[in-house]
Motif scaffolding. Structure first.
Motif, PDB file in Angstrom:
ATOM      1  N   VAL A   1       0.850  -1.200   0.000  1.00 57.80           N
ATOM      2  CA  VAL A   1       0.000   0.000   0.000  1.00 57.80           C
ATOM      3  C   VAL A   1       0.880   1.243   0.000  1.00 57.80           C
ATOM      4  O   VAL A   1       2.051   1.184   0.387  1.00 57.80           O
ATOM      5  CB  VAL A   1      -0.944   0.035   1.230  1.00 57.80           C
ATOM      6  N   GLU A   2       0.272   2.358  -0.434  1.00 55.20           N
ATOM      7  CA  GLU A   2       1.063   3.587  -0.532  1.00 55.20           C
ATOM      8  C   GLU A   2       0.948   4.400   0.758  1.00 55.20           C
ATOM      9  O   GLU A   2      -0.122   4.450   1.349  1.00 55.20           O
ATOM     10  CB  GLU A   2       0.545   4.456  -1.687  1.00 55.20           C
TER      11      GLU A   2
ATOM     12  N   TYR B   1       1.107   4.462   6.081  1.00 49.80           N
ATOM     13  CA  TYR B   1       0.648   3.339   5.251  1.00 49.80           C
ATOM     14  C   TYR B   1      -0.789   2.937   5.592  1.00 49.80           C
ATOM     15  O   TYR B   1      -1.447   2.238   4.830  1.00 49.80           O
ATOM     16  CB  TYR B   1       1.587   2.127   5.407  1.00 49.80           C
TER      17      TYR B   1
ATOM     18  N   ARG C   1      -4.281  -6.611  -5.035  1.00 52.22           N
ATOM     19  CA  ARG C   1      -4.127  -5.156  -4.908  1.00 52.22           C
ATOM     20  C   ARG C   1      -4.322  -4.460  -6.262  1.00 52.22           C
ATOM     21  O   ARG C   1      -4.860  -3.353  -6.319  1.00 52.22           O
ATOM     22  CB  ARG C   1      -2.733  -4.855  -4.334  1.00 52.22           C
TER      23      ARG C   1
ATOM     24  N   ASN D   1      -6.504   1.517  -2.936  1.00 50.18           N
ATOM     25  CA  ASN D   1      -5.627   1.430  -1.764  1.00 50.18           C
ATOM     26  C   ASN D   1      -6.466   1.191  -0.496  1.00 50.18           C
ATOM     27  O   ASN D   1      -6.156   0.310   0.317  1.00 50.18           O
ATOM     28  CB  ASN D   1      -4.843   2.747  -1.647  1.00 50.18           C
TER      29      ASN D   1
END
Lengths: 358, 270
Positions: free
Chosen positions: A14-15, A39, A327, A332
């Motif tokens: 994840v970003e 995150y 993903r 996200n």
């Protein structure tokens, strides 16, 4: 036990994002600055859960760290393993003392009473098979009362939650590198330890109020009544359920899949009840659970359900590879919440299997 | 030399001896620690190597609790795969080529099986016995086993292309699947043990596999498997057939593929 530095650990799934509200919450509510918070920014309840469950750590200080260390190694979670070593060092242990402790755990050279608790925690985590009455009896004979057993079970389940969240998201590993036995820390380690234990002095746990005995999966919360963690778990469940990233139906389906996989009958029944509120009849739920597919599932659910079954038992690299595949099809926030709910479901279902659930 | 000087010299000597002893004990401790760490690393290496011969879960169980011969009665799906006409095939080939072809085949079959949550119980000559639901409870074991069988079909087709390009003979496989109860555990002598399943489930999977030649198909499942399958699998019912050791004729179905809705695939990763 496999060396954790050999466990493959790729880039986060994840970003990192900025969430000023969450940052402010951390400043006012949390005991740590949680470097991985960005995150989890799209799903604040996961960071809240992290902080609430860390708070519960203080109630069983004599073995909590050992349970954390043992179960994290067992689950090959490099992130949690690093984090618990970091905490142990903050509490005054040196690197070599921790290494000696690990060797003692591996060779069963520690106090038998503690070894028994660690074996129990490991079996709660592995759930194959789950610890039975005879295991609880052995803990009783070793001097643990019902409250102590609940605390050990909760602590193991807490690690299950953290391990899944960290491993399935491949959160960046950093804690273990922060402190070395050098300079001021080497000199002041013991003073740090004393300070930390002063700060982390537990209060008396409060019982659940009537309104806390209702809500999703309350059977497990009620079974924990009498220990402080019961209230925290209720709060986490309520926040998770209120989070908008996935619909309530998808969340109940994730719980149902994990309950089916682990054989947690009460959690499956509860999921069925919650799905009924969303308009899914029990026979349809059964069909969905039989093959993790059905025409009434939406596109996101069709992708999520086969993935979450692989969060019950996994090898870290395979889990992260499967996560990366999923993903690519989710936002996200959706992916974060999928992992968070799956982690929570693994925790709840395993607790159900070892607690005396009404 | 006065008494003070003697005391001072003695003190210096004593301090020097003490320091030497301390240094030596420190060195000894460091050597012991290094030796212990070396042993720990050796143990980890051994565990990694051991994992090639037994599933990791079993290795962990043995390390945690020693070799237990206690069995567990569990529900599993057994997959038995065997190469068609292998004996004649093996007699025609040079040994080094035979081993190369077989290892390539086993590698690909293992990938298909473990990729669908199965584990290889044993290789018997050119045969493979894989189990689904033996190491951990798995309510989706029938789906997993048939997905694995379809993946094996795909892997073999790709492998045959490679063999053909190298001017080597191609392979054909027969796969039988059956679901039922069995006793899982470590079985063998003190010198050689393996984790396997004992009972009729494995025997029936192996016998059904032999029927693939008779019906000229590559994958056959029994009714016990079919009853637990995702309806998106496409099956063709075949006549119930007598099988040695089983009183009643066995209902069997040839697996043709998996229907994703848009198209029928013979393999799908789930």
């Amino acid at each position: 036990m496999k060396a954790l530095q050999d466990v493959e650990w790729r880039d986060p799934l994840v970003e990192p994002r900025s969430n000023p509200e969450l940052e402010s919450w951390i400043r006012t509510h949390a005991a740590s600055d949680y470097p991985h918070a960005p995150y989890l920014a799209d799903c604040p309840w996961m960071l809240h859960a992290d902080a609430y469950f860390d708070e519960s750590y203080i109630y069983i200080t004599d073995i909590a760290g050992l349970i954390y260390l043992t179960v994290s190694r067992d689950n090959s979670c490099r992130f949690c393993y690093g984090a618990v070593r970091f905490l142990m060092r903050l509490q005054g242990m040196s690197e070599s003392e921790i290494e000696r402790l690990e060797r003692d755990i591996d060779t069963a050279a520690i106090e038998p009473r503690i070894q028994l608790a660690l074996d129990f925690a490991r079996r709660v985590s592995r759930a194959n098979p789950v610890p039975g009455d005879s295991d609880k009896q052995a803990l009783h004979q070793a001097g643990y009362n019902d409250t102590g057993i609940k605390e050990i079970a909760f602590q193991a389940a807490d690690v299950i939650f953290h391990n899944r969240m960290s491993t399935l998201l491949a959160l960046p590993i950093g804690y273990s590198e922060i402190l070395k036995d050098k300079g001021m820390f080497a000199v002041l380690r013991e003073q740090f330890g004393e300070l930390i234990s002063q700060i982390l002095r537990p209060g008396k746990p409060e019982r659940l109020t009537d309104d806390m005995k209702t809500g999703p999966y309350s059977h497990v919360v009620v079974a924990l009544d009498g220990i402080a963690q019961a209230r925290l778990l209720r709060t986490v469940l309520d926040e998770a359920w209120a989070s908008p990233n996935l619909p309530a139906r998808t969340k109940a389906l994730i719980f149902a899949v994990i309950a089916r996989g682990l054989g947690s009958k009460a959690a499956e029944k509860e999921s069925c009840r919650l799905l009924g509120l969303q308009g899914l009849a029990p026979d349809r739920v059964d069909t969905i659970l039989a093959h993790l597919a059905a025409p009434e599932l939406d596109e996101v659910e069709t992708r999520i359900l086969p993935y979450v079954r692989d969060t019950i038992w996994y090898q870290a690299p395979t889990a992260q590879r499967r996560g990366r595949e999923l993903r690519a099809h989710l936002t996200n926030a959706q992916f974060l919440e999928t992992v968070g709910i799956a982690a929570l479901a693994n925790m709840i279902c395993r607790l159900e299997l070892v607690l005396d659930v009404a | 030399m006065d008494a003070t000087a003697v005391v001072a010299i003695l003190l210096v000597v004593a301090t020097a001896v003490l320091a030497a002893l301390l240094l030596s004990s420190r060195r000894e401790r460091a050597q012991l620690r290094d030796a212990l760490e070396d042993k720990a690393r050796d143990l980890e290496r051994l565990q990694t190597s051991f994992a090639r011969f037994a599933p990791e879960e079993i290795v962990e169980r043995i390390i945690a609790g020693g070799v237990s011969t206690r069995g567990e009665r569990i529900e599993v799906t057994a997959l038995f795969a065997d190469l068609v006409g292998f004996t004649a095939f093996s007699e025609r080939l040079e040994p080094y080529l035979l081993v190369r072809i077989l290892n390539g085949y086993f590698e690909r079959m293992s990938r298909a099986i473990t990729g669908h949550r199965g584990h290889i119980s044993t290789f018997v000559g050119d045969g493979v016995l894989a189990l689904f639901g033996a190491l951990q409870p798995n309510p989706w074991q029938a789906d997993d086993a048939l997905h694995a069988a379809l993946a094996m079909r795909e892997e073999l087709a790709a492998y045959n292309n490679e063999l053909e390009k190298d001017g080597l003979p191609t392979l054909a496989v027969g796969i039988g699947l059956h679901r039922g109860l069995g006793v899982a555990g470590l079985v063998g002598s003190r010198d050689l043990m393996q984790f396997t399943l004992i009972g009729r489930t494995v025997n029936l999977a192996a016998r059904v596999q032999t029927l693939t030649r008779q019906y000229e198909v590559d994958i056959l499942v029994t009714r016990a498997v079919r009853d637990h399958l995702d309806p998106r699998f496409t099956l063709e019912e075949l006549p119930a057939t007598e099988v040695r050791g089983i009183a009643e004729p066995v209902a069997i179905y040839a697996a043709t593929g998996f229907n994703t809705g848009d198209e029928t695939l013979s393999n799908k990763s789930v």
